[in-house]
Design an enzyme around this catalytic site. Structure first.
Site, PDB file in Angstrom:
ATOM      1  N   ALA A 138       0.763  -1.254   0.000  1.00 34.22           N
ATOM      2  CA  ALA A 138       0.000   0.000   0.000  1.00 34.22           C
ATOM      3  C   ALA A 138       0.794   1.305   0.000  1.00 34.22           C
ATOM      4  CB  ALA A 138      -0.950   0.012   1.197  1.00 34.22           C
TER       5      ALA A 138
ATOM      6  N   GLY B  91      -1.090   6.098  -2.320  1.00 35.22           N
ATOM      7  CA  GLY B  91      -1.829   6.755  -3.405  1.00 35.22           C
ATOM      8  C   GLY B  91      -3.179   6.103  -3.640  1.00 35.22           C
TER       9      GLY B  91
ATOM     10  N   CYS C 204       3.515  -1.289 -12.350  1.00 36.20           N
ATOM     11  CA  CYS C 204       3.975  -0.218 -13.240  1.00 36.20           C
ATOM     12  C   CYS C 204       5.100  -0.768 -14.122  1.00 36.20           C
ATOM     13  CB  CYS C 204       4.386   1.030 -12.477  1.00 36.20           C
ATOM     14  SG  CYS C 204       5.688   0.789 -11.282  1.00 36.20           S
TER      15      CYS C 204
END
Ligand code: SAM
Length: 295
Positions: free
Chosen positions: A116, A120, A234
């Site tokens: 976490a 964000g 990502c």
């Protein structure tokens, strides 16, 4: 193509072909300044008014009303504003705002945000659902967990509990209505040509792959049957994305829930129907998102 590690260029070329690889490398550049408003502390009207008063030029993002693209200020300048200091806005990349938008949540439900920090997505969930979701925000790294606590407090979130622990070791008797696994990853979607990217090593991909696999298994174990979860990274490398999902599909543990993705967001081809790979551009970071239902 200076500064982008050769092995990554090779991997991208193998996965996407020469043309797309070149476009991806071109997309590795410094991103524009974007933030999201925090409904727990402000309104769209207030933020738009402040930006106009401060002569800050902005654009709205068509797929998310809460997102702002800033045209004439740096992140450092935005951090000086009271609306930032008071937690009324949260600086966040556009791609990073996307995964939360695909969660199936309703008031009173419980969610595990499994990796976490800095928060964000934890704070995005709280903002969108007006703090009516019971969030367990798990983070292994102590310094990052402190940052997570800081952000949760600053954004005025009350119903998020920080669990400072290794998510892969969570007790199997836990059970959540929903899970967000925004997994630790190589970051291959967020490289910048201007930076040295010296942390980006081939071994990093190997270690994160193993960690992602363990975390995904745990997530499926403690998700309620029939419920959905989001897996995001990502990274734009299939080893960290499609191949991880494929392993779960082969074990018949989950099914993919196809994402109804906004048009006009630049995408790369994904090997699994219904999952998306956001293409790195000047506006977007490379990102992978999959929605899974536990069988
Ligand atoms: N979801 C975050 C956000 O939106 O702000 C970003 C998460 S970042 C991609 C991944 C996080 O996972 C890092 O903070 C890392 O320290 C944490 N992490 C790595 N291994 C972990 C584990 N075994 N259990 C819990 N957290 C872990």
């Amino acid at each position: 193509m200076k500064e982008i590690p050769l092995f990554l260029i090779e991997r991208l070329k193998n996965q996407y072909g020469e043309e797309l690889m070149k476009e991806i490398v071109k997309g590795f550049q410094k991103k524009t300044v974007t933030f999201r408003i925090n409904h727990l502390k402000t309104t769209l009207g207030e933020i738009e008014k402040v930006l106009e008063e401060e002569a800050i030029l902005f654009q709205k993002i068509f797929w998310f009303d809460d997102a702002f693209l800033i045209e004439n200020k740096t992140e450092e300048e935005i951090r000086l504003l009271d609306i930032y200091k008071e937690g009324k806005i949260y600086l966040q990349s556009l791609s990073s705002m996307l995964p939360v938008l695909f969660l199936d949540l309703e008031e009173g439900m419980s969610i595990l945000d499994m990796a976490a920090a800095p928060g964000g997505k934890t704070t995005e969930i709280a903002s969108i659902y007006q703090d009516k979701i019971l969030i367990t925000a798990c983070e292994k790294n102590k310094i990052r967990a402190d940052r997570l606590r800081y952000n949760i407090k600053k954004q005025g979130v009350r119903r998020a509990t920080v669990l400072e622990s290794d998510a892969s070791k969570l007790d199997e008797y836990f059970s959540f209505d929903s899970i967000l696994l925004d997994a630790p990853c190589s970051g291959s979607g967020t490289l910048q040509r201007e930076n040295s990217n010296s942390y980006f090593k081939e071994e990093l991909i190997e270690t994160t792959k193993k960690l992602q696999k363990v975390l995904l298994k745990k997530a499926v174990q403690i998700l309620k049957p029939g419920s959905t979860m989001i897996y995001s990274t990502c990274s734009i490398l299939e080893e960290e994305n499609e191949l991880q999902i494929e392993a779960l599909l082969n074990e018949k543990l989950v099914e993919v829930v196809p994402l109804d993705f906004p048009n006009d967001i630049p995408l790369l081809p994904s090997k699994i129907f219904g999952t998306v790979v956001v293409k790195p551009t000047s506006l977007y970071e490379g990102f992978f998102i999959a929605k899974l239902r536990k069988r």
